[in-house]
Design a protein around this motif. Structure first.
Motif, short mmCIF file in Angstrom:
data_model
loop_
_atom_site.label_atom_id
_atom_site.label_comp_id
_atom_site.label_asym_id
_atom_site.label_seq_id
_atom_site.Cartn_x
_atom_site.Cartn_y
_atom_site.Cartn_z
N PRO A 7 0.80 -1.23 0.00
CA PRO A 7 0.00 0.00 0.00
C PRO A 7 0.84 1.29 0.00
O PRO A 7 0.43 2.28 -0.60
N ASP A 8 2.01 1.26 0.63
CA ASP A 8 2.85 2.46 0.66
C ASP A 8 3.35 2.87 -0.72
O ASP A 8 3.83 3.99 -0.90
N PHE A 31 -7.30 4.36 -11.48
CA PHE A 31 -6.06 3.68 -11.10
C PHE A 31 -5.98 3.54 -9.58
O PHE A 31 -5.70 2.46 -9.06
N ARG A 32 -6.27 4.61 -8.87
CA ARG A 32 -6.24 4.62 -7.39
C ARG A 32 -7.26 3.62 -6.84
O ARG A 32 -6.95 2.85 -5.92
N ASN A 33 -8.46 3.60 -7.39
CA ASN A 33 -9.50 2.68 -6.94
C ASN A 33 -9.12 1.22 -7.20
O ASN A 33 -9.41 0.35 -6.38
N THR A 34 -8.49 0.97 -8.33
CA THR A 34 -8.04 -0.38 -8.66
C THR A 34 -6.99 -0.84 -7.66
O THR A 34 -7.02 -1.98 -7.19
N LEU A 35 -6.08 0.05 -7.33
CA LEU A 35 -5.07 -0.26 -6.31
C LEU A 35 -5.73 -0.54 -4.96
O LEU A 35 -5.37 -1.50 -4.27
N SER A 36 -6.68 0.29 -4.58
CA SER A 36 -7.38 0.12 -3.29
C SER A 36 -8.07 -1.23 -3.23
O SER A 36 -8.00 -1.92 -2.19
N ASP A 37 -8.73 -1.63 -4.31
CA ASP A 37 -9.40 -2.94 -4.34
C ASP A 37 -8.38 -4.07 -4.17
O ASP A 37 -8.62 -5.04 -3.44
N TYR A 38 -7.24 -3.92 -4.83
CA TYR A 38 -6.19 -4.94 -4.73
C TYR A 38 -5.70 -5.07 -3.29
O TYR A 38 -5.64 -6.16 -2.73
N PHE A 39 -5.37 -3.94 -2.67
CA PHE A 39 -4.84 -3.97 -1.32
C PHE A 39 -5.90 -4.40 -0.29
O PHE A 39 -5.56 -4.89 0.78
N ALA A 40 -7.17 -4.25 -0.63
CA ALA A 40 -8.26 -4.69 0.25
C ALA A 40 -8.59 -6.17 0.03
O ALA A 40 -9.51 -6.70 0.67
#
Length: 155
Positions: A7-8, A31-40
């Motif tokens: 996440p960092d 892009f940010r939302n896709t990353l958030s879904d991945y880290f969640a």
């Protein structure tokens, strides 16, 4: 050092997407939302980064194709503009291929634009043994074709 993302890495990934690919604010939000879904844990995709002494300099995002067996899509790969052309992209794409294969991939697809601005990108994929599989005319915009490359990772 190439490693799975954490996440960092998010601010650096967003910066690379903007600097290397010219992402607009709405694209950065996706892009940010896709990353958030991945880290969640809401995604079976994976993100990989090239980390140079604590500084993220490259990023790649790959996920399995829905409704297909062993087909994966490399949806994003970029190296910081100041470090392009030094072999980092090749190392990063090889890491993606290895991780995807370990996760059951047999075929990896990647798409890009057909405009002259993306000549270097298409040359890069060919250099990495990707073959042009399809072209969808006028896909992104008038005069901007979508070109799909493929690489068989295993039979």
């Amino acid at each position: 050092m190439i490693r799975l993302a954490c996440p960092d890495d998010t601010p650096a990934f967003l910066s690379i997407a903007k600097e290397a690919n010219g992402f607009e604010p709405e694209e950065l939000d996706v892009f940010r939302n896709t990353l958030s879904d991945y880290f969640a844990g809401k995604s079976s995709a994976f993100w990989v980064t090239d980390d140079d002494e604590g500084m993220v300099v490259g990023v790649a995002y790959c996920e399995p194709e829905r409704m297909a067996r062993g087909t994966w899509n490399l949806l994003f790969i970029a190296i910081h503009p100041d470090l392009q052309g030094c072999g980092r992209g090749t190392a990063l794409i090889r890491a993606v291929e290895e991780i995807a294969t370990e996760r059951g991939a047999r075929l990896l697809l990647v798409e890009t634009s057909g405009t002259p601005d993306f000549d270097r990108t298409r040359t890069f994929y060919r250099k990495c043994q990707y073959e042009e599989e399809a072209r969808i005319r006028e896909f992104y915009a008038a005069g901007d074709d979508k070109i799909v490359f493929r690489k068989l990772l295993r039979s």
